[in-house]
Design an enzyme around this catalytic site. Structure first.
Site, PDB file in Angstrom:
ATOM      1  CG  HIS A  79     -51.213   6.651  -0.738  1.00 22.21           C
ATOM      2  ND1 HIS A  79     -50.530   6.062  -1.771  1.00 22.21           N
ATOM      3  CD2 HIS A  79     -50.400   6.586   0.342  1.00 22.21           C
ATOM      4  CE1 HIS A  79     -49.355   5.632  -1.337  1.00 22.21           C
ATOM      5  NE2 HIS A  79     -49.256   5.940  -0.047  1.00 22.21           N
TER       6      HIS A  79
ATOM      7  CD  GLU B 211     -42.870   5.884  -2.014  1.00 21.88           C
ATOM      8  OE1 GLU B 211     -42.963   4.803  -2.630  1.00 21.88           O
ATOM      9  OE2 GLU B 211     -43.129   5.988  -0.802  1.00 21.88           O
TER      10      GLU B 211
ATOM     11  CG  HIS C 232     -61.338  17.132  10.879  1.00 19.32           C
ATOM     12  ND1 HIS C 232     -60.524  18.223  11.083  1.00 19.32           N
ATOM     13  CD2 HIS C 232     -62.603  17.608  10.911  1.00 19.32           C
ATOM     14  CE1 HIS C 232     -61.267  19.299  11.240  1.00 19.32           C
ATOM     15  NE2 HIS C 232     -62.533  18.963  11.139  1.00 19.32           N
TER      16      HIS C 232
ATOM     17  CG  HIS D 205     -46.533   9.147   1.379  1.00 18.23           C
ATOM     18  ND1 HIS D 205     -46.178   7.852   1.077  1.00 18.23           N
ATOM     19  CD2 HIS D 205     -45.384   9.841   1.485  1.00 18.23           C
ATOM     20  CE1 HIS D 205     -44.850   7.765   1.029  1.00 18.23           C
ATOM     21  NE2 HIS D 205     -44.352   8.972   1.284  1.00 18.23           N
TER      22      HIS D 205
END
Length: 183
Positions: free
Chosen positions: A94, A53, A89, A72
């Site tokens: 985003h 995306e 971790h 993402h």
């Protein structure tokens, strides 16, 4: 696993990730689409880096993306990490997002729609969203930084944490080399 992104209405190009020869991507990590992984980068087990995306996702030289981190982004955005950035971790990265050189993102932190300067430290379980952090900003563990006023009020990284990211980078660059040699 390295694989192509699907063709979509916003991206008609299928792309494969590019991985520098000195980088290491764990076999359980998933890296999709136009992801550009620099020299001596370590991508840990179960990381998910999806440029299906948001595209491209650029991970600069000597960065580390640790176990279970997720990358993402929103359609039409991108993600760029400078050099020597550590993503610990379980962190969620985003886009749209830019993270400056030598910054550290803590365990289970979420960073979205922001620009981080160089040498920033985002503590464990912190949320940084929709802001710009100046160079050397310290986001304390568990903080929510969701307005520019909060971002501007942040202090500098404390002396006790100034060398922390350099140690993390050193360890993970050695992991990249060591795990690559075991193949």
């Amino acid at each position: 696993m390295l694989r192509r992104n699907p063709r979509t209405s916003w991206n008609s190009q299928e792309s494969m990730p590019s991985v520098a020869s000195t980088a290491y991507v764990d076999e359980s990590a998933v890296v999709i689409g136009d992801v550009r992984i620099g020299e001596s980068v370590y991508i840990g087990p179960c990381a998910s880096i999806r440029a299906d995306e948001a595209t491209p996702i650029v991970i600069g030289d000597e960065c580390n993306v640790q176990d279970g981190a997720i990358f993402h982004g929103l359609k039409g955005s991108s993600i760029k990490l400078g050099r020597k950035v550590s993503v610990a971790h379980g962190a969620v990265i985003h886009g749209p997002l830019t993270i400056g050189d030598e910054s550290f993102i803590g365990f289970n932190a979420v960073v979205h729609a922001s620009t981080l300067g160089e040498r920033c430290f985002v503590g464990h379980r912190a949320l940084v969203m929709g802001v710009t952090l100046k160079d050397g900003s310290f986001v304390p563990h568990g903080s929510v930084i969701d307005t520019q006023e909060k971002a501007d009020a942040l202090g500098p990284v404390p002396d006790s944490l100034r060398g922390f990211n350099a140690e993390v980078v050193e360890v993970n660059c050695e992991f990249a080399s060591g795990y690559r040699a075991m193949r």
